[in-house]
Design an enzyme around this catalytic site. Structure first.
Site, PDB file in Angstrom:
ATOM      1  N   GLU A   1       0.853  -1.192   0.000  1.00 17.56           N
ATOM      2  CA  GLU A   1       0.000   0.000   0.000  1.00 17.56           C
ATOM      3  C   GLU A   1       0.884   1.236   0.000  1.00 17.56           C
ATOM      4  O   GLU A   1       1.980   1.232   0.580  1.00 17.56           O
ATOM      5  CB  GLU A   1      -0.900   0.007   1.249  1.00 17.56           C
ATOM      6  CG  GLU A   1      -1.738   1.276   1.367  1.00 17.56           C
ATOM      7  CD  GLU A   1      -2.902   1.184   2.350  1.00 17.56           C
ATOM      8  OE1 GLU A   1      -3.027   0.168   3.052  1.00 17.56           O
ATOM      9  OE2 GLU A   1      -3.691   2.159   2.393  1.00 17.56           O
TER      10      GLU A   1
ATOM     11  N   ASN B   1     -12.153  -0.732  -1.418  1.00 14.75           N
ATOM     12  CA  ASN B   1     -11.563  -1.227  -0.166  1.00 14.75           C
ATOM     13  C   ASN B   1     -12.390  -0.784   1.025  1.00 14.75           C
ATOM     14  O   ASN B   1     -12.668   0.418   1.176  1.00 14.75           O
ATOM     15  CB  ASN B   1     -10.142  -0.663  -0.009  1.00 14.75           C
ATOM     16  CG  ASN B   1      -9.495  -1.077   1.302  1.00 14.75           C
ATOM     17  OD1 ASN B   1      -9.140  -2.239   1.493  1.00 14.75           O
ATOM     18  ND2 ASN B   1      -9.364  -0.132   2.231  1.00 14.75           N
ATOM     19  N   GLU B   2     -12.788  -1.715   1.862  1.00 15.88           N
ATOM     20  CA  GLU B   2     -13.398  -1.459   3.178  1.00 15.88           C
ATOM     21  C   GLU B   2     -14.395  -0.300   3.164  1.00 15.88           C
ATOM     22  O   GLU B   2     -14.325   0.604   4.012  1.00 15.88           O
ATOM     23  CB  GLU B   2     -12.307  -1.183   4.229  1.00 15.88           C
ATOM     24  CG  GLU B   2     -11.442  -2.389   4.508  1.00 15.88           C
ATOM     25  CD  GLU B   2     -10.476  -2.209   5.682  1.00 15.88           C
ATOM     26  OE1 GLU B   2     -10.376  -1.097   6.224  1.00 15.88           O
ATOM     27  OE2 GLU B   2      -9.818  -3.204   6.052  1.00 15.88           O
TER      28      GLU B   2
ATOM     29  N   TYR C   1      -7.272  -8.549  11.613  1.00 15.42           N
ATOM     30  CA  TYR C   1      -5.951  -8.411  12.237  1.00 15.42           C
ATOM     31  C   TYR C   1      -6.069  -8.851  13.692  1.00 15.42           C
ATOM     32  O   TYR C   1      -7.126  -8.696  14.310  1.00 15.42           O
ATOM     33  CB  TYR C   1      -5.491  -6.952  12.192  1.00 15.42           C
ATOM     34  CG  TYR C   1      -5.219  -6.428  10.795  1.00 15.42           C
ATOM     35  CD1 TYR C   1      -4.010  -6.694  10.173  1.00 15.42           C
ATOM     36  CD2 TYR C   1      -6.159  -5.660  10.118  1.00 15.42           C
ATOM     37  CE1 TYR C   1      -3.738  -6.194   8.896  1.00 15.42           C
ATOM     38  CE2 TYR C   1      -5.899  -5.165   8.839  1.00 15.42           C
ATOM     39  CZ  TYR C   1      -4.685  -5.435   8.236  1.00 15.42           C
ATOM     40  OH  TYR C   1      -4.428  -4.948   6.980  1.00 15.42           O
TER      41      TYR C   1
ATOM     42  N   GLU D   1      -6.531  -9.038   3.603  1.00 24.26           N
ATOM     43  CA  GLU D   1      -5.741  -8.361   4.649  1.00 24.26           C
ATOM     44  C   GLU D   1      -5.819  -9.227   5.899  1.00 24.26           C
ATOM     45  O   GLU D   1      -6.897  -9.374   6.488  1.00 24.26           O
ATOM     46  CB  GLU D   1      -6.264  -6.959   4.944  1.00 24.26           C
ATOM     47  CG  GLU D   1      -5.946  -5.962   3.845  1.00 24.26           C
ATOM     48  CD  GLU D   1      -6.262  -4.525   4.223  1.00 24.26           C
ATOM     49  OE1 GLU D   1      -6.112  -4.162   5.409  1.00 24.26           O
ATOM     50  OE2 GLU D   1      -6.666  -3.773   3.315  1.00 24.26           O
TER      51      GLU D   1
ATOM     52  N   GLN E   1       1.242  -6.018   5.743  1.00 23.87           N
ATOM     53  CA  GLN E   1       1.623  -5.695   4.388  1.00 23.87           C
ATOM     54  C   GLN E   1       2.971  -6.346   4.105  1.00 23.87           C
ATOM     55  O   GLN E   1       3.391  -7.197   4.890  1.00 23.87           O
ATOM     56  CB  GLN E   1       1.670  -4.185   4.231  1.00 23.87           C
ATOM     57  CG  GLN E   1       0.289  -3.542   4.474  1.00 23.87           C
ATOM     58  CD  GLN E   1       0.231  -2.051   4.176  1.00 23.87           C
ATOM     59  OE1 GLN E   1       1.166  -1.448   3.666  1.00 23.87           O
ATOM     60  NE2 GLN E   1      -0.913  -1.423   4.509  1.00 23.87           N
TER      61      GLN E   1
HETATM   62  O1  AHR Z   1      -3.229  -2.427   6.205  1.00 23.21           O
HETATM   63  C1  AHR Z   1      -3.506  -1.227   6.865  1.00 23.21           C
HETATM   64  C2  AHR Z   1      -4.933  -0.760   6.665  1.00 23.21           C
HETATM   65  O2  AHR Z   1      -5.793  -1.642   7.307  1.00 23.21           O
HETATM   66  C3  AHR Z   1      -5.437  -0.736   5.243  1.00 23.21           C
HETATM   67  O3  AHR Z   1      -5.131   0.442   4.572  1.00 23.21           O
HETATM   68  C4  AHR Z   1      -6.922  -0.852   5.418  1.00 23.21           C
HETATM   69  O4  AHR Z   1      -7.544  -1.454   4.310  1.00 23.21           O
HETATM   70  C5  AHR Z   1      -7.071  -1.649   6.691  1.00 23.21           C
HETATM   71  O5  AHR Z   1      -8.003  -1.096   7.543  1.00 23.21           O
END
Ligand code: AHR
Length: 525
Positions: free
Chosen positions: A37, A182-183, A254, A302, A359
């Protein structure tokens, strides 16, 4: 649970049952993806740093490129993330000195646009990976998405394809996988939308993109994470609008220790498994309602360990041209969690078609760099590199009779988590296993008589007496996979002792005929 008496103490033993007939599905190479990113130092002073001693003529760091090749991501998502929702792709093409400087609202950064789609696509191919591109459905729509696709994939003879050729990319980039935004369920997202608004836009964009290039595969945005209040409802509405046009729905998650609860953190893959199954059920429910014969797959594009508690959020940031952002430094426990997440992805290979660790460099990444200086492997580099190297053929279902331990978040969780892959062609059998116990080594036992031929055993473990140990620039190889000495193969019976809190890879490689009993061979991981 079988108990064994070893070294004067009782060691718990876990019996694993694997059979070549019990296949989950083929190992799709796209399960081992990553993510670049325009954020923090992922691109600038990460993969790209003109003036760095190892930079090539285009400014790409060759030390980083070599590590990326060793890590082995098969597909790399780009250019965001939150960044993409305000991005104008045209800013990143043509002569570099004429590219505009723009505010990136997502990360409060001045984007210089020194890297754009042409440079990224060339870099990804050089890294041995397929580019996967997200279009901006935050501030933009159908026209800009189809323009970008035409620029990238149309061979020649139109203004945009000829512009790509004039910019130096004579051959089309042949980008197959495209993310529809995205999101967009997240209120922090530039251009945040309701599920209905997004679902309709995704459908319109998908329809037009498929007219430009019917060979592409499309990913609809699922929720930003499974704690979003609209998780599952968002996906249901979105997919009702675009089910027949897309191939994947995305899942982002995450993990971090919450309030210092390491036991639950070590069981994070339980949450990922629940999320995969919930999203699969949601997609199948929509498919059933639409009477569609098509089955969607998930793009877990992600996933990672991310210590979000250490990040105050983008709202707190001053504007800057370049800055370090969320450069988490990972320890052994984090690597064990990453290993268990990889195991969960493998175990769902029948429904997860793409997965991208987020990432790749510096930003919550397996590779860290110093501007002008070194690049090195974080602890989490190693499980990823081993899985992408050794998971081949088909994923096999592993029945494990593991003792469990109590966790506050997920109840009783097995101490040992495993996945296995079997490549019928080469005969390679690989078993990936974590031991979540913070105190106890555990023995695994596996009957491999069902896999024909004489075999050599190779076994490695990633473990450290002090689980908070990290790799740092001055000592980058403190934590690496080492030979697992307590592994034996005898008359089709495999045993291995997994150290406390460890990530392990055990491979059985067909051999020239030797004795049927082979001690673990000395080897470099
Ligand atoms: O990976 C960091 C961020 O986490 C990304 O930009 C976003 O898509 C997610 O919330």
């Amino acid at each position: 649970m079988v108990k064994r008496y070893q070294s004067g103490g009782m060691m718990k033993s876990v019996r694993l049952t694997v059979d070549a007939a019990f296949r989950v599905g083929p190992v799709d190479p796209r399960l081992f993806g990553s993510f670049v990113e325009h954020m923090g130092r992922c691109v600038y002073t990460g993969i790209f740093e003109p003036g760095h001693p190892t930079a090539d003529s285009q400014g790409f760091r060759q030390d980083v490129l070599e590590l990326v090749r060793e890590l082995g991501p098969t597909i790399v998502r780009y250019p965001g993330g939150n960044f993409v929702s305000g991005y104008r792709w045209e800013d990143g093409i043509g002569p570099v000195d004429q590219r505009p400087r723009r505010l990136d609202l997502a990360w409060r950064t001045v984007e210089t646009n020194q890297i754009g789609i042409d440079e990224f696509a060339a870099w990804a191919r050089a890294a041995g990976a397929e580019p996967m591109v997200a279009v901006n459905l935050g501030t933009r729509g159908v026209q800009e998405a189809t323009d970008l696709l035409e620029y990238c994939n149309h061979p020649e003879g139109t203004e945009l394809s000829d512009l790509r050729r004039a910019n130096g990319s004579k051959e089309p980039h042949e980008i197959k996988v495209w993310c529809l935004g995205n999101e967009l369920d997240g209120p922090w997202q530039v251009g945040h939308k309701t599920a209905l608004e997004y679902g309709r836009l995704a459908a319109e964009t998908a329809r037009a993109m498929l007219m430009v290039d019917p060979r592409i595969e499309l990913v609809a945005c699922g929720s930003s994470n499974t704690n979003m209040p609209t998780f599952a409802a968002w996906e249901a509405t979105v997919l009702e609008n675009c089910y027949d046009l897309v191939d994947y729905v995305s899942l982002h998650n995450y993990y971090e220790p919450v309030s210092g609860d390491i036991d639950s953190f070590l069981a994070s893959s339980v949450d990922l498994e629940v999320a995969i199954e919930a999203l699969t059920a949601t997609a199948d429910h929509v498919g059933a309602r639409l009477r569609s014969p098509k089955q969607l797959r998930l793009s877990v594009d992600e996933w990672n360990v991310w210590y979000q508690q250490d990040f105050a959020g983008q709202g707190e940031l001053e504007w800057a041209e370049s800055r370090s952002l969320i450069e988490d430094s990972y320890n052994v426990a984090d690597a064990v969690v990453v290993g268990s997440l990889l195991i969960t992805l493998l175990r769902h290979a029948d429904r997860v078609g793409i997965a991208c660790q987020a990432q790749l460099v510096n930003v919550i990444a397996p590779i860290l760099t110093e501007p002008g200086g070194a690049a090195w492997r974080q602890t989490i580099f190693h499980p990823f590199a081993q899985v992408t190297r050794y998971a081949r053929g088909d994923v096999l279902r592993v029945e494990a009779r593991s003792p469990a331990y109590p966790t506050a978040l997920y109840g009783d969780v097995p101490l040992v988590e495993t996945a296995a892959t079997y490549d019928e062609e080469s005969g390679d059998l690989a078993v990936f296993a974590v031991n979540r116990s913070r105190t106890e080594p555990l023995e695994i036992e596996l009957d491999v008589r069902g896999f024909p031929g004489e075999r050599t055993l190779e076994a490695t473990t990633l473990h450290h007496e002090e689980p908070t140990t990290r790799n740092v620039a001055s000592d980058p190889d403190r934590v690496v996979p080492r030979m697992l000495s307590k592994a034996r193969l005898s008359e089709g019976h495999l045993t291995a002792v997994l150290p406390a809190l460890s990530w392990n890879v055990i491979r059985l490689i067909p051999d020239e005929p030797t004795a049927s009993s082979t001690d673990n061979k000395e080897q470099q991981p």
